[in-house]
Design an enzyme around this catalytic site. Structure first.
Site, PDB file in Angstrom:
ATOM      1  N   ASP A 292      -1.261   3.967   0.432  1.00  0.00           N
ATOM      2  CA  ASP A 292       0.193   3.480   0.159  1.00  0.00           C
ATOM      3  C   ASP A 292       0.330   2.061  -0.466  1.00  0.00           C
ATOM      4  O   ASP A 292       0.994   1.257  -0.096  1.00  0.00           O
ATOM      5  CB  ASP A 292       1.200   3.767   1.221  1.00  0.00           C
ATOM      6  CG  ASP A 292       2.576   3.228   1.112  1.00  0.00           C
ATOM      7  OD1 ASP A 292       2.977   3.534  -0.325  1.00  0.00           O
ATOM      8  OD2 ASP A 292       3.340   3.029   1.802  1.00  0.00           O
ATOM      9  N   TYR A 293      -0.818   1.711  -1.180  1.00  0.00           N
ATOM     10  CA  TYR A 293      -0.927   0.395  -1.633  1.00  0.00           C
ATOM     11  C   TYR A 293       0.309   0.227  -2.766  1.00  0.00           C
ATOM     12  O   TYR A 293       0.352   1.184  -3.600  1.00  0.00           O
ATOM     13  CB  TYR A 293      -2.039  -0.058  -2.137  1.00  0.00           C
ATOM     14  CG  TYR A 293      -3.174  -0.285  -1.339  1.00  0.00           C
ATOM     15  CD1 TYR A 293      -3.310  -1.509  -0.852  1.00  0.00           C
ATOM     16  CD2 TYR A 293      -4.193   0.373  -1.002  1.00  0.00           C
ATOM     17  CE1 TYR A 293      -4.376  -2.154  -0.112  1.00  0.00           C
ATOM     18  CE2 TYR A 293      -5.191   0.075  -0.097  1.00  0.00           C
ATOM     19  CZ  TYR A 293      -5.364  -1.322   0.433  1.00  0.00           C
ATOM     20  OH  TYR A 293      -6.412  -1.573   1.069  1.00  0.00           O
ATOM     21  N   GLU A 294       0.977  -0.927  -2.585  1.00  0.00           N
ATOM     22  CA  GLU A 294       2.140  -1.246  -3.417  1.00  0.00           C
ATOM     23  C   GLU A 294       2.063  -2.544  -4.535  1.00  0.00           C
ATOM     24  O   GLU A 294       2.660  -2.889  -5.385  1.00  0.00           O
ATOM     25  CB  GLU A 294       3.375  -1.366  -2.658  1.00  0.00           C
ATOM     26  CG  GLU A 294       3.483  -0.041  -1.792  1.00  0.00           C
ATOM     27  CD  GLU A 294       4.948   0.136  -1.281  1.00  0.00           C
ATOM     28  OE1 GLU A 294       5.878  -0.747  -1.172  1.00  0.00           O
ATOM     29  OE2 GLU A 294       5.063   1.100  -0.537  1.00  0.00           O
ATOM     30  N   HIS A 295       0.989  -3.263  -4.127  1.00  0.00           N
ATOM     31  CA  HIS A 295       0.629  -4.525  -4.731  1.00  0.00           C
ATOM     32  C   HIS A 295      -0.575  -4.704  -5.094  1.00  0.00           C
ATOM     33  O   HIS A 295      -1.518  -4.235  -4.267  1.00  0.00           O
ATOM     34  CB  HIS A 295       1.569  -5.796  -4.010  1.00  0.00           C
ATOM     35  CG  HIS A 295       2.585  -5.603  -3.357  1.00  0.00           C
ATOM     36  ND1 HIS A 295       3.874  -5.804  -4.309  1.00  0.00           N
ATOM     37  CD2 HIS A 295       3.238  -5.136  -2.034  1.00  0.00           C
ATOM     38  CE1 HIS A 295       4.925  -5.472  -3.588  1.00  0.00           C
ATOM     39  NE2 HIS A 295       4.499  -5.384  -2.444  1.00  0.00           N
TER      40      HIS A 295
ATOM     41  N   GLN B  35       7.459   8.528  -3.609  1.00  0.00           N
ATOM     42  CA  GLN B  35       8.755   7.709  -2.682  1.00  0.00           C
ATOM     43  C   GLN B  35       9.886   7.927  -3.741  1.00  0.00           C
ATOM     44  O   GLN B  35      10.341   7.085  -4.418  1.00  0.00           O
ATOM     45  CB  GLN B  35       8.183   6.326  -2.702  1.00  0.00           C
ATOM     46  CG  GLN B  35       7.020   6.148  -1.837  1.00  0.00           C
ATOM     47  CD  GLN B  35       6.705   4.737  -1.613  1.00  0.00           C
ATOM     48  OE1 GLN B  35       7.641   3.882  -1.280  1.00  0.00           O
ATOM     49  NE2 GLN B  35       5.613   4.443  -1.615  1.00  0.00           N
TER      50      GLN B  35
END
Length: 305
Positions: A153-156, A215
């Site tokens: 769940d890396y987002e950056h 998501q």
């Protein structure tokens, strides 16, 4: 004569093999329910969450983050530490809930949005060192907690899609090969930079990824059922062949909420045999309403019709 028969057989096989290898499994529904837990530190426990015996239930501990304050200059070196509510979600609690419910598995999620009030960046110095550190540190945590899988769940991000794909792909591959985990999932959302990286990962390592926790709650609040169905078809096409799960936020602040048609959309997908599962962000927030939506989600998944 025998040689002629053999040549004819080989010709037939060669003619048909390309098409048969492209045939995908028939669409099918699933009774999989997944829930993120522990990120908000609201003292929620596994035992607080209702568990329907007729679903497969995955708790996803949130988060393990490769944030190491002793590392300089980059704190994202693949050395993962626990950043979930470990006081209430301890190794003994994991063992206890799995012992009491044979349909429960527990995973951990990597990355998340922020750590120490800053974005949690994926920023490896090199693929080899990151993978080596990640395999070592995560194996230790997974074995200590008796976990079953991981979620990405890396987002950056710092760095290019190829680096992300190789780091995460090799991590999943190694953990599965070493029998440390039995499943892996990814948690992308509809953002250009996010999708570039997860789609690169999917292209190279999609065969190792069991679930796509897309998501859908990252879409705008006020999403309609028809919009949601279109979003689902788009992401199913993007992650072709993957089990794309549908999702919502407990607090209903974004996306299609349970009160505005989420379960209607689920019923439509189920009638089309495309409901691969439901996941919720998150148990910490659901505690306030008595886990009402968890009960509804699991009841829908458990119903064979």
């Amino acid at each position: 004569m025998e040689l002629l028969k053999l040549l004819i057989t080989l010709f037939i096989l060669q003619a048909f093999l390309p098409t048969t290898t492209l045939i995908q499994a028939a669409p099918t529904n699933s009774n999989l329910f997944r829930e993120y837990i522990g990120a908000m530190f609201k003292s929620v426990r596994f035992t607080d969450v209702p568990i329907n015996p007729d679903v497969e239930l995955h708790f996803i501990l949130s988060f393990a983050i490769d944030y190491d304050t002793s590392s300089s200059p980059s704190p994202t070196n693949g050395k993962f530490n626990i950043f979930w509510d470990s006081a209430n979600l301890s190794p003994s609690e994991v063992s206890s809930i799995k012992r009491r419910h044979s349909n429960v598995k527990v995973a951990l999620s990597l990355g998340g949005d922020t750590v120490a009030s800053r974005f949690a960046y994926f920023s490896p110095s090199s693929v080899d060192s990151w993978v080596s550190n990640a395999v070592s540190s995560l194996t230790r945590i997974i074995k200590e907690y008796n976990l079953d899988g991981i979620d990405i769940d890396y987002e950056h991000f710092h760095g290019d899609p190829h680096t992300f794909s190789e780091c995460i792909g090799r991590l999943i591959s190694t953990l599965k090969r070493n029998k440390v985990i039995s499943f892996a999932s990814i948690a992308p959302y509809d953002d250009e930079q996010v999708q570039k990286r997860y789609l690169a990962l999917w292209k190279s390592y999609g065969h190792l990824i069991d679930y796509v926790n897309f998501q859908f709650y990252a879409y705008d609040k006020g999403t309609t059922v028809s919009q949601f169905m279109n979003y689902f078809m788009t992401q199913t096409s993007n992650y072709n062949g993957g089990k794309v799960l549908v999702s919502f936020l407990s607090d209903g602040s974004r996306g299609l909420s349970p009160d505005d048609g989420f379960f209607t959309a689920c019923s439509r997908l189920k009638s089309q045999k495309k409901l691969h599962g439901i996941f919720i962000w998150c148990a910490d927030d659901s505690k306030a309403n008595g886990f009402l939506y968890e009960k509804q989600s699991q009841a829908l998944l458990a119903n064979p019709h």
